[in-house]
Design a protein around this motif. Structure first.
Motif, PDB file in Angstrom:
ATOM      1  N   SER A 123       9.621 -52.179  67.867  1.00 32.24           N
ATOM      2  CA  SER A 123       9.607 -53.686  68.779  1.00 32.24           C
ATOM      3  C   SER A 123      10.175 -54.810  68.041  1.00 32.24           C
ATOM      4  N   GLY A 124      10.446 -54.353  66.605  1.00 36.99           N
ATOM      5  CA  GLY A 124      11.383 -55.417  65.821  1.00 36.99           C
ATOM      6  C   GLY A 124      12.292 -54.706  64.903  1.00 36.99           C
ATOM      7  N   SER A 125      12.724 -55.408  63.985  1.00 40.67           N
ATOM      8  CA  SER A 125      13.598 -55.093  62.916  1.00 40.67           C
ATOM      9  C   SER A 125      12.836 -53.810  61.999  1.00 40.67           C
ATOM     10  N   ILE A 126      13.277 -52.830  61.700  1.00 35.73           N
ATOM     11  CA  ILE A 126      12.783 -51.960  60.822  1.00 35.73           C
ATOM     12  C   ILE A 126      13.068 -52.088  59.327  1.00 35.73           C
ATOM     13  N   PHE A 127      13.834 -53.265  59.281  1.00 33.56           N
ATOM     14  CA  PHE A 127      14.163 -53.756  57.706  1.00 33.56           C
ATOM     15  C   PHE A 127      12.904 -54.350  57.197  1.00 33.56           C
ATOM     16  N   ARG A 128      11.955 -54.638  57.909  1.00 41.23           N
ATOM     17  CA  ARG A 128      10.952 -55.345  57.334  1.00 41.23           C
ATOM     18  C   ARG A 128       9.796 -54.295  56.538  1.00 41.23           C
ATOM     19  N   PHE A 129      10.108 -53.008  57.108  1.00 43.48           N
ATOM     20  CA  PHE A 129       9.306 -51.790  56.465  1.00 43.48           C
ATOM     21  C   PHE A 129       9.813 -51.458  55.309  1.00 43.48           C
ATOM     22  N   ASN A 130       8.966 -51.231  54.138  1.00 43.17           N
ATOM     23  CA  ASN A 130       9.538 -50.722  52.617  1.00 43.17           C
ATOM     24  C   ASN A 130       9.965 -49.127  53.023  1.00 43.17           C
ATOM     25  N   ALA A 131       9.205 -48.561  54.104  1.00 46.40           N
ATOM     26  CA  ALA A 131       9.611 -47.172  54.338  1.00 46.40           C
ATOM     27  C   ALA A 131       9.209 -46.755  55.734  1.00 46.40           C
ATOM     28  N   THR A 156      15.111 -47.550  65.133  1.00 46.38           N
ATOM     29  CA  THR A 156      14.492 -46.452  65.685  1.00 46.38           C
ATOM     30  C   THR A 156      14.630 -45.306  64.498  1.00 46.38           C
ATOM     31  N   VAL A 157      13.586 -44.500  64.248  1.00 43.31           N
ATOM     32  CA  VAL A 157      13.742 -43.598  63.405  1.00 43.31           C
ATOM     33  C   VAL A 157      13.488 -42.223  64.125  1.00 43.31           C
ATOM     34  N   PHE A 158      13.959 -41.258  63.510  1.00 45.53           N
ATOM     35  CA  PHE A 158      14.271 -40.092  64.205  1.00 45.53           C
ATOM     36  C   PHE A 158      13.466 -38.861  63.466  1.00 45.53           C
ATOM     37  N   LEU A 159      12.935 -37.762  63.869  1.00 47.73           N
ATOM     38  CA  LEU A 159      12.604 -36.785  63.007  1.00 47.73           C
ATOM     39  C   LEU A 159      13.274 -35.386  63.969  1.00 47.73           C
ATOM     40  N   GLN A 160      14.041 -34.682  63.393  1.00 51.25           N
ATOM     41  CA  GLN A 160      14.729 -33.663  64.005  1.00 51.25           C
ATOM     42  C   GLN A 160      13.743 -32.189  63.294  1.00 51.25           C
ATOM     43  N   MET A 161      13.402 -31.529  64.207  1.00 46.52           N
ATOM     44  CA  MET A 161      12.440 -30.265  63.724  1.00 46.52           C
ATOM     45  C   MET A 161      13.084 -29.190  64.237  1.00 46.52           C
ATOM     46  N   ASN A 162      13.714 -28.275  63.274  1.00 45.68           N
ATOM     47  CA  ASN A 162      14.110 -27.095  63.581  1.00 45.68           C
ATOM     48  C   ASN A 162      13.287 -25.895  63.256  1.00 45.68           C
ATOM     49  N   SER A 163      13.417 -24.691  63.533  1.00 48.11           N
ATOM     50  CA  SER A 163      12.843 -23.503  63.118  1.00 48.11           C
ATOM     51  C   SER A 163      11.299 -23.745  63.326  1.00 48.11           C
ATOM     52  N   LEU A 164      10.885 -24.186  64.138  1.00 45.06           N
ATOM     53  CA  LEU A 164       9.254 -24.743  64.477  1.00 45.06           C
ATOM     54  C   LEU A 164       8.374 -23.338  64.201  1.00 45.06           C
ATOM     55  N   LYS A 165       7.499 -23.513  63.680  1.00 45.50           N
ATOM     56  CA  LYS A 165       6.222 -22.598  63.465  1.00 45.50           C
ATOM     57  C   LYS A 165       5.041 -23.145  64.343  1.00 45.50           C
ATOM     58  N   PRO A 166       4.147 -21.966  64.597  1.00 47.88           N
ATOM     59  CA  PRO A 166       3.025 -22.364  65.250  1.00 47.88           C
ATOM     60  C   PRO A 166       2.095 -23.312  64.191  1.00 47.88           C
TER      61      PRO A 166
END
Length: 120
Positions: A25-33, A77-87
């Protein structure tokens, strides 16, 4: 108070792909990571991947080479692309951002979680 909202979870077959998003909801630069954690039923929450403001990334061994974390600073926004997914990737995935205060104290912010289910 910054809010983190995840989206993009769902049901996918083994070998498939999903992309998760975490909008702040705000700038992600406030976060260290910022990063992604996951928690499977009956297991502890575990770290999946992190990305710093400078773009440095870290991946858990279990997802290395299959998942990619990225960020769009302009869209907070941060993304997580997940490929070759396993159970075994089935879990609730949580977005996280943390700040380190002037006294070295860490403050964590969490999203509400999004379910990822890998099953045939």
């Amino acid at each position: 108070q910054v809010q983190l909202v995840e989206s993009g979870g769902g049901l996918v077959q083994p070998g498939g792909s999903l992309s998760l998003s975490c909008a702040a909801s705000g700038s992600i630069f406030r976060f260290n990571a910022m990063g992604w954690y996951r928690q499977a039923p009956g297991k502890q929450r575990e770290l999946v991947a992190t990305i710093t403001g400078g773009g440095n990334t870290y991946y858990a061994d279990s997802v290395k080479g299959r998942f990619t974390i990225s960020r769009d600073n302009a869209k907070n926004t941060v993304f997580l692309q997940m490929n070759s997914l396993k159970p075994e990737d089935t879990a609730v995935y949580y977005c996280n951002g943390f700040e380190i205060g002037v006294f070295g104290n860490r403050r964590d912010y969490w999203g509400q979680g999004t379910q990822v289910t890998v099953s045939s």
